[in-house]
Design a protein around this motif. Structure first.
Motif, short mmCIF file in Angstrom:
data_model
loop_
_atom_site.label_atom_id
_atom_site.label_comp_id
_atom_site.label_asym_id
_atom_site.label_seq_id
_atom_site.Cartn_x
_atom_site.Cartn_y
_atom_site.Cartn_z
N PRO A 1 -4.28 -15.74 -8.15
CA PRO A 1 -5.06 -16.95 -8.48
C PRO A 1 -6.58 -16.74 -8.40
N SER A 2 -7.02 -15.78 -7.62
CA SER A 2 -8.46 -15.54 -7.51
C SER A 2 -9.00 -14.79 -8.74
N ARG A 3 -8.06 -14.35 -9.61
CA ARG A 3 -8.41 -13.69 -10.88
C ARG A 3 -9.29 -12.46 -10.67
N ARG A 4 -8.98 -11.70 -9.62
CA ARG A 4 -9.75 -10.50 -9.29
C ARG A 4 -9.35 -9.34 -10.19
N THR A 5 -10.31 -8.49 -10.50
CA THR A 5 -10.06 -7.24 -11.21
C THR A 5 -10.28 -6.13 -10.20
N VAL A 6 -9.16 -5.56 -9.74
CA VAL A 6 -9.21 -4.63 -8.62
C VAL A 6 -8.14 -3.54 -8.75
N LYS A 7 -8.37 -2.47 -7.98
CA LYS A 7 -7.36 -1.43 -7.77
C LYS A 7 -6.86 -1.63 -6.35
N VAL A 8 -5.55 -1.67 -6.19
CA VAL A 8 -4.93 -1.85 -4.88
C VAL A 8 -4.06 -0.63 -4.61
N ILE A 9 -4.28 0.00 -3.46
CA ILE A 9 -3.43 1.11 -3.02
C ILE A 9 -2.63 0.59 -1.83
N VAL A 10 -1.31 0.67 -1.94
CA VAL A 10 -0.42 0.24 -0.87
C VAL A 10 0.39 1.46 -0.45
N SER A 11 0.51 1.69 0.86
CA SER A 11 1.25 2.85 1.34
C SER A 11 2.11 2.48 2.52
N ASP B 1 10.20 -1.74 -5.59
CA ASP B 1 10.45 -0.79 -4.50
C ASP B 1 9.52 -1.04 -3.32
N ALA B 2 8.24 -1.24 -3.61
CA ALA B 2 7.26 -1.45 -2.54
C ALA B 2 7.53 -2.73 -1.76
N LEU B 3 8.13 -3.71 -2.39
CA LEU B 3 8.44 -4.96 -1.68
C LEU B 3 9.46 -4.76 -0.57
N THR B 4 10.21 -3.66 -0.63
CA THR B 4 11.22 -3.40 0.40
C THR B 4 10.65 -2.69 1.62
N TRP B 5 9.41 -2.22 1.54
CA TRP B 5 8.82 -1.48 2.66
C TRP B 5 8.66 -2.41 3.86
N GLY B 6 9.07 -1.95 5.01
CA GLY B 6 8.99 -2.76 6.23
C GLY B 6 7.61 -2.82 6.83
N SER B 7 6.80 -1.81 6.57
CA SER B 7 5.43 -1.81 7.10
C SER B 7 4.57 -0.93 6.21
N GLY B 8 3.29 -0.99 6.44
CA GLY B 8 2.37 -0.18 5.66
C GLY B 8 0.97 -0.74 5.73
N TYR B 9 0.14 -0.25 4.85
CA TYR B 9 -1.24 -0.70 4.80
C TYR B 9 -1.70 -0.69 3.36
N TRP B 10 -2.81 -1.38 3.09
CA TRP B 10 -3.33 -1.44 1.74
C TRP B 10 -4.85 -1.44 1.76
N THR B 11 -5.42 -1.01 0.64
CA THR B 11 -6.86 -1.07 0.42
C THR B 11 -7.10 -1.68 -0.96
N ILE B 12 -8.22 -2.34 -1.10
CA ILE B 12 -8.59 -2.97 -2.36
C ILE B 12 -9.96 -2.47 -2.77
N GLN B 13 -10.08 -2.06 -4.03
CA GLN B 13 -11.35 -1.58 -4.56
C GLN B 13 -11.67 -2.35 -5.84
N PRO B 14 -12.83 -2.96 -5.92
CA PRO B 14 -13.22 -3.59 -7.19
C PRO B 14 -13.34 -2.53 -8.29
N VAL B 15 -12.94 -2.86 -9.50
CA VAL B 15 -13.07 -1.96 -10.64
C VAL B 15 -13.53 -2.75 -11.85
N ASP B 16 -14.10 -2.05 -12.80
CA ASP B 16 -14.43 -2.66 -14.08
C ASP B 16 -13.18 -2.65 -14.95
N ALA B 17 -13.04 -3.63 -15.81
CA ALA B 17 -11.86 -3.71 -16.68
C ALA B 17 -11.68 -2.44 -17.50
N GLY B 18 -12.78 -1.77 -17.86
CA GLY B 18 -12.69 -0.53 -18.64
C GLY B 18 -12.12 0.64 -17.86
#
Length: 101
Positions: free
Chosen positions: A13-23, A54-71
């Motif tokens: 809903p925040s309409r963000r343009t980002v790269k998300v790494i989840v591990s 698949d990632a929704l089944t992970w019991g734990s982990g961490y994530w990072t968010i990086q802003p990116v340009d649409a290009g």
């Protein structure tokens, strides 16, 4: 204390343009959101919605968010809405939990 479902519900809903790494410490999911919508996902040889399921089944982990340009977003490999991915992912989680009980 925020799981992947909560994270996607916040970023969409925040309409963000980002790269998300989840591990989970072993596997890494790379997501790109363009104006809040998942346009690209890849993890452990799977892509699009299947990688997110698949990632929704992970019991734990961490994530990072990086802003990116649409290009900078890779070509789309997901045609599903965030809502449909989350609904199907939750359905699969429920099935998995029921089959283990």
């Amino acid at each position: 204390d925020m799981n992947l479902i909560d994270l996607l519900q916040e970023l969409g809903p925040s309409r963000r343009t980002v790269k998300v790494i989840v591990s989970d410490g072993k596997v890494e999911l790379t997501l790109y959101l363009n104006q809040g919508q998942i346009t690209y996902a890849k993890a452990a040889g799977k892509s699009g919605a299947e990688a997110v399921y698949d990632a929704l089944t992970w019991g734990s982990g961490y994530w990072t968010i990086q802003p990116v340009d649409a290009g900078d977003i890779p070509p789309s490999n997901n045609q599903h809405s965030n809502e449909s991915i989350l609904m199907e992912g939750c359905r699969r989680l429920d099935e998995t939990r029921q089959s283990t009980h």
